[in-house]
Write a protein that holds these residues in place. Structure first.
Motif, PDB file in Angstrom:
ATOM      1  N   ALA A 141       5.249 -80.183  41.977  1.00 15.05           N
ATOM      2  CA  ALA A 141       4.212 -80.951  42.666  1.00 15.05           C
ATOM      3  C   ALA A 141       3.455 -79.999  43.565  1.00 15.05           C
ATOM      4  N   ASP A 142       2.192 -80.317  43.832  1.00 14.34           N
ATOM      5  CA  ASP A 142       1.454 -79.442  44.742  1.00 14.34           C
ATOM      6  C   ASP A 142       1.313 -80.090  46.113  1.00 14.34           C
ATOM      7  N   LEU A 143       0.618 -79.397  46.980  1.00 14.38           N
ATOM      8  CA  LEU A 143       0.521 -79.847  48.369  1.00 14.38           C
ATOM      9  C   LEU A 143      -0.046 -81.245  48.489  1.00 14.38           C
ATOM     10  N   TYR A 144      -0.889 -81.634  47.564  1.00 16.98           N
ATOM     11  CA  TYR A 144      -1.615 -82.892  47.709  1.00 16.98           C
ATOM     12  C   TYR A 144      -1.022 -84.027  46.880  1.00 16.98           C
ATOM     13  N   GLY A 145       0.111 -83.764  46.209  1.00 19.89           N
ATOM     14  CA  GLY A 145       0.802 -84.815  45.494  1.00 19.89           C
ATOM     15  C   GLY A 145       0.516 -84.901  44.018  1.00 19.89           C
ATOM     16  N   ASN A 146      -0.243 -83.964  43.458  1.00 19.63           N
ATOM     17  CA  ASN A 146      -0.406 -83.916  42.010  1.00 19.63           C
ATOM     18  C   ASN A 146       0.895 -83.416  41.386  1.00 19.63           C
ATOM     19  N   VAL A 147       1.268 -83.982  40.238  1.00 22.50           N
ATOM     20  CA  VAL A 147       2.557 -83.670  39.628  1.00 22.50           C
ATOM     21  C   VAL A 147       2.371 -83.154  38.207  1.00 22.50           C
ATOM     22  N   GLY A 179       4.033 -91.796  32.915  1.00 23.38           N
ATOM     23  CA  GLY A 179       2.697 -92.170  33.363  1.00 23.38           C
ATOM     24  C   GLY A 179       2.441 -93.659  33.260  1.00 23.38           C
ATOM     25  N   ASP A 180       3.027 -94.319  32.254  1.00 26.94           N
ATOM     26  CA  ASP A 180       2.877 -95.769  32.130  1.00 26.94           C
ATOM     27  C   ASP A 180       3.371 -96.466  33.394  1.00 26.94           C
ATOM     28  N   PHE A 181       4.468 -95.954  33.944  1.00 22.20           N
ATOM     29  CA  PHE A 181       5.073 -96.588  35.114  1.00 22.20           C
ATOM     30  C   PHE A 181       4.485 -96.045  36.415  1.00 22.20           C
ATOM     31  N   ALA A 182       4.139 -94.769  36.461  1.00 23.42           N
ATOM     32  CA  ALA A 182       3.592 -94.203  37.691  1.00 23.42           C
ATOM     33  C   ALA A 182       2.257 -94.837  38.043  1.00 23.42           C
ATOM     34  N   ARG A 183       1.410 -95.031  37.035  1.00 27.92           N
ATOM     35  CA  ARG A 183       0.090 -95.593  37.301  1.00 27.92           C
ATOM     36  C   ARG A 183       0.155 -97.081  37.634  1.00 27.92           C
ATOM     37  N   THR A 187      -1.861 -87.613  38.707  1.00 27.52           N
ATOM     38  CA  THR A 187      -2.693 -87.200  39.825  1.00 27.52           C
ATOM     39  C   THR A 187      -2.139 -87.733  41.132  1.00 27.52           C
ATOM     40  N   GLU A 188      -2.648 -87.182  42.223  1.00 25.19           N
ATOM     41  CA  GLU A 188      -2.225 -87.606  43.557  1.00 25.19           C
ATOM     42  C   GLU A 188      -2.394 -89.099  43.771  1.00 25.19           C
ATOM     43  N   HIS A 189      -3.281 -89.739  42.998  1.00 29.62           N
ATOM     44  CA  HIS A 189      -3.550 -91.165  43.159  1.00 29.62           C
ATOM     45  C   HIS A 189      -2.426 -92.031  42.598  1.00 29.62           C
ATOM     46  N   ASP A 190      -1.532 -91.447  41.795  1.00 28.38           N
ATOM     47  CA  ASP A 190      -0.465 -92.200  41.143  1.00 28.38           C
ATOM     48  C   ASP A 190       0.922 -91.836  41.671  1.00 28.38           C
ATOM     49  N   VAL A 191       0.991 -91.039  42.701  1.00 24.32           N
ATOM     50  CA  VAL A 191       2.271 -90.540  43.208  1.00 24.32           C
ATOM     51  C   VAL A 191       2.508 -91.097  44.605  1.00 24.32           C
TER      52      VAL A 191
END
Length: 502
Positions: A365-371, A389-393, A424-428
């Motif tokens: 993962a990066d600093l901003y939450g992208n995985v 991804g089905d569940f994360a989103r 993406t950071e939007h799904d984490v």
């Protein structure tokens, strides 16, 4: 069932695996059963690999497009890849031989969300499916099929393929009868209707697979177990990750954001997932539910002792010991497990409605939450995105877990910028390592970065991440998501050059 092939017409189409393999021609697209090492055909693929090897020795071209539910086993993916019999593969794989050839550029591989595969097939995005090769536990007198230990995309392959080859595996327990729920109410846009499933244990379909019997060109008998490995006992890092997550759940219950029975659980495979499941038992949870893809040993144990009351999945991915326990108490487990097609187990509508808690592993993962959950250094595929991804989103809560370092500390799982983005950071929502848990919900990019550094990074790498972030906040082109573009992937390049990110 008095016989595994109770339909007279289909019994008359019995033939050897070698004869059935002879019906599959070069260049065909073959939809095969199998999901995470369970329920895959075991006889015909080996015979097919022998046939392909002989064709190549004669100088003839022979390769296939192989579509499955998820990963299979060496008898299928490994055997066909080894003889150069695959030129295209989707949607997920875990075989070392196949992986090596994908990364060498010898096989085209499409990594795709598991919940999207059936729709892609029905819409024609994957082209014509020539043959469905499906393992079943039995054939009923009226021709309906008793599914085996995985359902995966079997319904879709049976419906869409021009021809069907059935492998009837006597090793699959007959006690599976009644455990499946095959829903035939799906439709394509714009004709979709709500799926009438409100709880993980709801049964909305049929216990058997349908098949146009005129399409069946061969029935092959087999007698072989699913080839599933054993996971090592959770190590100290996995136990600490589990502890952080269980503590977080108790905190959410105290804050009124979760109830005592949480919400339906989705869990990936592996040691960390098993450790988290074990931690739920130790944390005093009872009467939980699961709406997931795979039931492995850890979840089976929780079902057995009442920690999980009901589990919905598409596959049983059990060790040999887990299989023995499952068969021994199959009448009990049939009351607490429902196996569905993966277009249901991974359906966005159902994941969102039920409010699943998604718990999956990651590479980095990066600093901003992208995985990144699929690639090494941005270019070498490991297995694939699977259903995470089905569940994360779509889930209520999305957790990604990993030890903070790998390769004896040479690699940090927390980096300035991930080398490949799957989530993406939007799904984490949460990032969890043995160091701690970063709750990223409701935070801006810079706030997320501070939480990831403080809570999740290994002490050996924390100063390096802080230094990068401080300089990026000062010198970045923009201040919303600060990055130094000439350094953002330098950690990965340093590892490739020197063998360490340090």
């Amino acid at each position: 069932m008095t016989t595994r092939i109770a339909h007279a017409g289909l019994a008359a189409r019995r033939m050897s695996a070698e004869q059935a393999a002879g019906l599959i021609l070069p260049g065909m697209t073959v939809g095969m059963s199998g999901f995470t090492g369970a329920g895959y055909p075991k006889a015909v693929p080996l015979a097919l690999a022998t046939r392909i090897a002989a064709a190549h020795e004669r100088g003839d071209k022979f390769a296939l497009r192989i579509l499955t539910g998820a990963s299979t086993a060496p008898e299928l993916d490994g055997a066909l890849a080894r003889v150069g019999g695959i030129d295209f593969r989707l949607p997920y794989q875990s075989d070392p031989e196949l992986r090596a050839r994908i990364n060498a550029g010898q096989i085209e591989y499409m990594d795709i969300h598991l919940g999207q595969v059936a729709q892609y097939a029905w819409c024609g995005f994957l082209g014509k499916i020539d043959v469905a090769l499906i393992e079943v536990a039995g054939i009923l007198p009226d021709g309906r099929l008793l599914p085996s230990t995985s359902v995966g995309n079997n319904k879709t392959w049976l419906d869409l393929a021009d021809k069907v080859i059935l492998e009837v595996n006597r090793r699959q327990p007959e006690g599976l009868d009644g455990m499946h729920d095959i829903y035939y109410g799906t439709a394509l846009p714009p004709h979709r209707k709500p799926i009438p499933l409100l709880q993980p244990g709801d049964r909305i379909g049929e216990p058997y697979l349908r098949c146009d019997l005129d399409k069946v060109i061969a029935v092959v008998e087999s007698d072989a177990p699913d080839r599933l490995g054993r996971f090592a006992p959770p190590d100290e890092a996995s136990r600490r990750i589990a502890g952080h997550l269980v503590e977080f759940f108790h905190h959410e219950i105290a804050a009124g954001r979760l109830g005592d029975q949480l919400l339906p659980l989705q869990s990936g495979v592996g040691n960390i997932a098993n450790a988290v499941l074990g931690g739920l038992r130790e944390g005093g949870f009872r009467g939980l539910t699961a709406f997931t893809e795979v039931i492995q040993d850890g979840m089976l144990e929780l079902i057995g002792d009442g920690t999980i009351e009901m589990a919905s999945a598409t596959s049983l991915s059990l060790s040999p010991e887990g299989v023995e326990e499952f068969v021994r108490r199959i009448d009990f487990y049939r009351q607490h497990i429902v196996l569905r097609p993966q277009e249901m187990s991974n359906h966005a509508e159902l994941v969102r409605r039920l409010g699943c808690i998604a718990m999956n592993g990651m590479v980095e993962a990066d600093l901003y939450g992208n995985v990144n959950s699929t690639h090494v250094a941005g270019s070498r595929i490991i297995n694939g995105i699977g259903g995470s991804g089905d569940f994360a989103r779509n889930g209520f809560l999305s957790c990604f877990m990993s030890p903070s370092t790998a390769k004896d500390g040479a690699i940090s799982a927390l980096v300035p910028m991930v080398s490949h983005v799957d989530h993406t950071e939007h799904d984490v929502g949460l990032v969890v390592t043995e160091q701690g848990l970063a709750d990223l919900r409701g935070l801006s990019p810079k706030q997320r970065a501070r939480a990831v550094i403080a809570q999740c990074a290994h002490p050996d790498y924390r100063p390096m991440l802080q230094d990068y972030f401080d300089r990026a906040c000062r010198d970045s082109y923009g201040k919303h998501t600060p990055h130094l573009l000439n350094e953002a992937l330098s950690w990965h390049q340093r590892y490739l050059d020197s063998g360490s990110m340090r």
